[in-house]
Enzyme design. Structure first.
Site, PDB file in Angstrom:
ATOM      1  N   SER A 125       0.731  -1.575  -0.092  1.00 31.09           N
ATOM      2  CA  SER A 125      -0.240  -0.241  -0.201  1.00 31.09           C
ATOM      3  C   SER A 125       0.815   1.083  -0.459  1.00 31.09           C
ATOM      4  O   SER A 125       1.903   1.501  -0.093  1.00 31.09           O
ATOM      5  CB  SER A 125      -0.822   0.186   1.020  1.00 31.09           C
ATOM      6  N   ASP A 181      -3.178   6.416  -3.974  1.00 29.33           N
ATOM      7  CA  ASP A 181      -2.252   5.267  -3.463  1.00 29.33           C
ATOM      8  C   ASP A 181      -1.226   4.423  -4.525  1.00 29.33           C
ATOM      9  O   ASP A 181      -1.639   3.870  -5.370  1.00 29.33           O
ATOM     10  CB  ASP A 181      -2.269   4.856  -1.917  1.00 29.33           C
ATOM     11  N   ASP A 215      -0.961   0.974  -4.333  1.00 27.74           N
ATOM     12  CA  ASP A 215      -2.122  -0.622  -5.367  1.00 27.74           C
ATOM     13  C   ASP A 215      -3.587   0.378  -5.682  1.00 27.74           C
ATOM     14  O   ASP A 215      -4.340  -0.521  -6.140  1.00 27.74           O
ATOM     15  CB  ASP A 215      -2.097  -1.210  -4.254  1.00 27.74           C
ATOM     16  N   ASP A 256      -5.933   1.387  -4.598  1.00 28.40           N
ATOM     17  CA  ASP A 256      -6.839   1.265  -2.945  1.00 28.40           C
ATOM     18  C   ASP A 256      -8.324   1.729  -2.539  1.00 28.40           C
ATOM     19  O   ASP A 256      -8.856   2.399  -2.411  1.00 28.40           O
ATOM     20  CB  ASP A 256      -7.714  -0.181  -2.237  1.00 28.40           C
TER      21      ASP A 256
END
Length: 571
Positions: free
Chosen positions: A146, A297, A299, A301
């Site tokens: 993340s 961010d 990744d 999500d």
């Protein structure tokens, strides 16, 4: 120290490759403190997976800790999912070693006769969640850390419904992992069981995102000027395409942050919660006169949203504010379409704003509240299958619309945020004014988060002690307000500190404490599940009688929060 040394020397055996042995021998010879940090504990495969610093050692992310986790998952799948051919889909983000680690994970699964669908290149985490169900897989894995610093990586596991693992599967997988010795990992890949995937799944995911994130036919999307930044992450492969397919033509990408890069060279932290991370985007927005800034961010999500305030300045919304505006918009659309009949719900978490609950209730819609983490919101969809899930979010900048993705999803949420802004603009309002209208109807809620970093063995002990003190010597008053209740989610109890009455909390146990005063002020504390931090969440509220007084009221609430922080000696 002897135990640590004995543990480290096991990594000098033939089970481990030459590169790993060399790294460990160097630490044994020259860096005893660093050695201790790598071996004083095992990298825990927790209830969602693992996240940590990369390197050799039991307390690091590496080929062997990931291999052990994957071997344990394989053993659990084989034992508990009775199918002739098991299958797992794997995605990875832009971080250093993510692609290499993804192949290691694929090798272990295939070695255990499990079919693997491996994405050809980096992909957003929500696409992995989507792909699990789209491909009919039994599980999914994404390699990501993340928004953690560049030296981190991680591993998250999803179940067949596309949600992260929850009871009973999480405990069962953890037990299998913990039973394994590193020598039991099967790394001998069966390449014929590994299938590389890409465009077909991408197209289906983008189509689903547009369908779920674009709710209105009569919206002038060309008139909304958008600045977007991927912060060097995976969203660059999905968000621009989704915006274009949805009909947003006036999109400006922060070029300096377009290229995926695990060093995240233009920011201190690739975290859209932090204004500094979005500075290049807001600077570009000011130069272009843009209406909205979206940053995701690494990744993809979570998303940060910045919009124009009443004075025309770019203002970064916090996660609670964004989720309130988007939930209100969804509720309004459902009501306009005559779809609210008492059988709907929205999802939230125990540390998120209670304003969402109030807004939903005003439409006759229930709010299901779970523990921190989107896996619990995904679980709500399963637990309440007979009800319609409208959407859900949490304070940490995550949101999910409908259930085609079963995790927080910055692709679809980006489309919804732009939908709100475009619809408001063509009706003489703005994203920010829509938030103020919610405040007018329900009270002005202001939230604030403090994260205190405590690294290493000593830090972990400090965090444990801080929570113990708050649990065993509870506050009785804060900023002149009496504490009415203390919710202890570890003990599953809610205690009225005025009457002494204790009631049970019907949620899984979690190391979280929440104080609430008679006036509705809330203070929550919990250790981070992914970083060496303790987090404190503050929520205060008061009435807003005139939109023109929003700045004044917000300043009063900010001052109240700062008084509480000082009183708790956290500043």
């Amino acid at each position: 120290m002897k135990d640590i040394l004995d543990k480290a020397k096991q990594w000098l055996t033939a089970t481990f490759d030459t590169e790993t042995q060399t790294e460990i021998q160097e630490l044994i010879s020259n860096s005893p403190d660093a050695l201790a940090d790598r071996f004083y504990k095992d990298m825990e495969f927790g209830t969602g997976g693992m996240r940590g610093v990369m390197g050799a050692g039991t307390n690091r992310i590496n080929k062997y800790t990931l291999g052990r986790a994957t071997q344990g998952l394989s053993n659990y799948l084989i034992e508990n999912v009775k199918k002739e051919q098991l299958s797992v889909v794997i995605a990875f983000d832009c971080r250093h070693n993510s692609q290499k680690f993804a192949k290691v994970v694929a090798d272990v699964l295939s070695a255990n006769n499990i079919k693997v669908f491996l994405f050809e290149d980096l992909r957003p985490t929500p696409e992995l969640s989507f792909a699990v169900r789209h491909l009919g897989c039994d599980a999914g894995i994404v390699l990501t850390a993340s928004h953690n610093p560049p030296e981190y990586n991680g591993y998250k596991v999803y179940w067949a419904d596309g949600g992260q693992i929850v009871p009973p599967h999480d405990g069962g997988i953890i037990a299998k992992v913990n039973d394994l010795d590193f020598s039991e990992i099967n790394f001998d890949a069966k390449e014929d069981l590994i299938e590389v995937i890409g465009k077909e799944v991408d197209d289906a995911f983008i189509d689903g995102s547009v369908k779920n994130g674009c709710l209105s036919e009569n919206v002038n999307r060309d008139d909304l000027k958008i600045v977007f930044t991927s912060l060097h992450g995976t969203s660059i492969v999905s968000v621009p395409d989704a915006l274009a397919k949805a009909g947003y033509s006036n999109v400006h990408i922060v070029e300096e942050q377009r290229t995926p890069n695990g060093d995240f060279p233009t920011v201190k932290s690739p975290n859209p919660e932090e204004p500094e991370a979005l500075k290049m985007a807001t600077d570009l927005a000011n130069k272009l006169g843009a209406d909205i800034v979206i940053g995701t961010d690494p990744d993809c999500d979570r998303l940060g949203v910045a919009v124009r305030d009443l004075d025309g300045n770019m203002k970064l919304m916090n996660g609670n504010q964004t989720m309130v505006v988007m939930t209100e918009f969804l509720l309004k659309k459902w009501k306009e379409e005559g779809k609210i009949n008492g059988n709907q719900f929205v999802g939230s978490t125990i540390v998120s704003t209670e304003l969402v609950n109030k807004a939903a209730a005003s439409y006759g819609v229930a709010t299901k509240v779970g523990l921190t983490g989107f896996k619990w919101i995904a679980k709500m969809i399963r637990d309440y299958e007979s009800m319609d899930f409208i959407g859900g979010g949490e304070e940490s900048f995550g949101y999910m619309i409908g259930d085609f993705v079963r995790d927080k999803d910055a692709v679809t949420a980006t489309l919804l945020a732009c939908e709100v802004a475009a619809f408001a603009k063509q009706n003489g309002s703005s994203f920010y004014e829509e938030l103020l209208n919610v405040y007018m109807r329900n009270n002005f809620y202001k939230e604030h988060l403090i994260s205190i970093t405590k690294k290493g063995m000593d830090g972990a002990a400090e965090i444990k002690q801080m929570l113990s003190d708050m649990r065993n010597n509870p506050l009785t008053e804060i900023d002149g307000e009496k504490i009415e209740s203390l919710c202890d989610y570890q003990a599953s109890t809610k205690k009225n500190l005025i009457t002494g009455k204790v009631t049970n909390i019907d949620l899984p146990k979690s190391n979280v404490l929440i104080y609430q005063t008679e006036s509705g002020t809330r203070i929550a504390a919990r250790p981070s599940g992914t970083e060496p931090k303790i987090k404190f969440y503050f929520s205060v509220n008061t009435s807003l009688e005139d939109i023109k007084k929003a700045v004044e009221v917000e300043a009063e609430l900010d001052a109240k929060i700062q008084r509480i922080i000082k009183e708790m000696k956290l500043s």
